[in-house]
Scaffold this motif. Structure first.
Motif, short mmCIF file in Angstrom:
data_model
loop_
_atom_site.label_atom_id
_atom_site.label_comp_id
_atom_site.label_asym_id
_atom_site.label_seq_id
_atom_site.Cartn_x
_atom_site.Cartn_y
_atom_site.Cartn_z
N HIS A 279 0.85 -1.14 -0.04
CA HIS A 279 0.09 -0.07 0.06
C HIS A 279 0.90 1.23 0.10
CE1 HIS A 279 -3.80 -2.29 0.56
NE2 HIS A 279 -2.96 -3.00 1.63
N LYS A 280 2.22 1.26 0.06
CA LYS A 280 3.10 2.40 -0.25
C LYS A 280 4.18 1.92 -0.93
CE LYS A 280 5.41 5.67 2.92
NZ LYS A 280 5.78 6.11 4.51
N GLN A 281 4.15 2.66 -2.07
CA GLN A 281 5.63 2.66 -2.96
C GLN A 281 6.42 3.56 -2.91
OE1 GLN A 281 2.02 2.35 -4.48
NE2 GLN A 281 2.08 0.41 -3.58
N LEU A 282 7.80 3.26 -2.52
CA LEU A 282 8.77 4.53 -2.57
C LEU A 282 9.54 4.22 -3.84
CD1 LEU A 282 10.07 3.98 1.05
CD2 LEU A 282 8.53 5.72 0.10
N CYS A 283 8.63 4.49 -5.20
CA CYS A 283 9.28 4.32 -6.35
C CYS A 283 10.51 5.08 -6.73
CB CYS A 283 8.13 4.70 -7.40
SG CYS A 283 6.82 3.60 -7.28
N GLU A 284 10.88 6.30 -6.29
CA GLU A 284 11.81 7.07 -6.50
C GLU A 284 13.08 6.58 -5.92
OE1 GLU A 284 11.10 11.35 -6.08
OE2 GLU A 284 9.30 11.24 -7.91
N GLY A 285 13.00 5.89 -4.79
CA GLY A 285 14.09 5.31 -4.40
C GLY A 285 14.44 3.94 -4.57
N CYS A 286 13.48 3.51 -5.41
CA CYS A 286 13.71 2.13 -5.87
C CYS A 286 14.75 1.76 -7.22
CB CYS A 286 12.43 1.42 -6.18
SG CYS A 286 12.42 -0.33 -6.84
N PRO A 287 15.76 0.90 -6.90
CA PRO A 287 16.76 0.66 -7.95
C PRO A 287 15.76 0.11 -9.33
CG PRO A 287 17.03 -1.03 -6.36
CD PRO A 287 15.93 -0.04 -5.67
N PHE A 288 14.78 -0.35 -9.11
CA PHE A 288 14.07 -0.93 -10.47
C PHE A 288 13.23 -0.08 -11.14
CE2 PHE A 288 14.37 -5.39 -8.04
CZ PHE A 288 15.73 -5.53 -8.25
N PHE A 289 13.17 1.21 -10.83
CA PHE A 289 12.18 2.04 -11.07
C PHE A 289 12.46 2.29 -12.81
CE2 PHE A 289 15.63 5.08 -10.61
CZ PHE A 289 15.46 6.03 -11.81
N GLY A 290 13.51 2.20 -13.37
CA GLY A 290 14.00 2.41 -14.76
C GLY A 290 13.29 1.21 -15.56
N ILE A 291 13.12 0.09 -14.99
CA ILE A 291 12.55 -1.13 -15.77
C ILE A 291 11.14 -1.59 -15.17
CG2 ILE A 291 14.66 -1.94 -16.38
CD1 ILE A 291 14.55 -4.02 -14.14
N CYS A 292 10.62 -0.88 -14.36
CA CYS A 292 9.23 -1.05 -13.80
C CYS A 292 8.19 -0.74 -14.57
CB CYS A 292 9.25 -0.57 -12.32
SG CYS A 292 7.76 -0.92 -11.29
#
Length: 301
Positions: A279-292
């Motif tokens: 229920h809470k995504q910290l997308c900008e801190g995730c290493p996978f955001f570029g391929i997510c």
């Protein structure tokens, strides 16, 4: 996508293993503890972790706390004999917050699994458990010779297919032997057995040279959630039951990406526990955001 994902996972594997190591150390599970204590207490934690949703424990934090409540109320975790005592185990459950709410059948299966596994540990020498191949061999012998007799008729019927598979497995198939042997215990399912062997083999590193290429990656809900969001798995995996056809697909995917060690895919659970929560995504801190795919679609909206 697969190659960038593989590289990212390998970059974060050490960090993920350290994360799980810290989780275990909070209840005293470190390589410095006696081996039999590690084998028993890690099994208890693995059971609670794999059942955390169906038993309404939910978070990993709650799993750790509930595991400690139970173990500490039994007594000294290094005294394996205590965990063979039915009355002590039942009394310890009464002092927990979540386990006390278990159904009668789950409670019985949980207690019996701990008692029977403590009996196994008491029946072997510690040196026979230090090597993975020896561990799997001793565990199978106990399951076939003793556990098969100790189980109730109903419990045996429920587990009969695993006993059958143990009979035909070649002794060189040490991971499958360990997995099938564990599955013969009343409360253990595939997620429990795979999580247990992962924690012992990869995090605590209790065995020298375990056959990691044969290990299975635990099919945890957090792994599935992150995998679906980045586009590695189809959305059908969200509603799949653990085991069966999708379990085999999951293991094939893990083995295709990491043929030498499929458990590396478990890094996705670390991401799910720390950054990509339900229920809470910290997308900008995730290493996978570029391929997510989830992140890309949310940005487009």
């Amino acid at each position: 996508m697969i190659e960038p994902l593989r590289l990212l996972i390998e970059d974060y594997e050490e960090e993920a293993v350290k994360f799980f190591s810290n989780i275990l150390s909070r209840i005293g599970l470190t390589p410095l503890r006696p081996l039999k204590s590690l084998l028993l207490s890690t099994l208890i934690l693995s059971i609670l972790d794999s059942k955390r949703w169906s038993w309404h424990i939910f978070s990993l934090e709650s799993v750790v706390k509930e595991t400690w409540r139970f173990i500490s109320h039994v007594g000294d975790m290094d005294d394996i004999a205590l965990f063979k005592d039915l009355d002590l185990l039942e009394t310890a459950i009464e002092d927990t917050e979540k386990l006390i709410r278990l159904s009668d059948i789950d409670r019985t299966n949980f207690v019996d699994t701990i008692r029977f596994f403590a009996m196994f540990l008491s029946s072997v020498k510690t040196d026979e458990l230090r090597d993975f191949y020896s561990f799997s061999s001793r565990l199978r012998a106990f399951v076939m010779d003793k556990l098969s007799i100790m189980l109730s008729e109903e419990a045996y019927k429920h587990k009969a297919r695993y006993f059958g598979q143990l009979v035909v497995l070649d002794r060189e198939q040490s991971y499958r032997i360990s997995q099938m042997s564990l599955l013969c215990f009343p409360i253990v399912d595939l997620r429990t057995s795979d999580t247990y062997l992962y924690l012992l083999g990869k995090v605590l590193k209790i065995w020298n040279n375990p056959p990691l290429s044969k290990f299975h990656c635990p099919m945890d809900p957090s792994v599935i959630r992150v995998g679906v969001r980045i586009g590695l798995f189809s959305k059908k995996f969200k509603t799949s039951r653990h085991g069966g056809f999708r379990y085999r697909i999951f293991q094939n995917i893990a083995r295709d990406i990491f043929p030498n060690d499929p458990t590396k895919l478990y890094v996705l659970r670390y991401i799910g526990e720390t950054l990509c929560k339900s229920h809470k995504q910290l997308c900008e801190g995730c290493p996978f955001f570029g391929i997510c795919k989830y992140y890309i679609m949310s940005e487009e909206v």
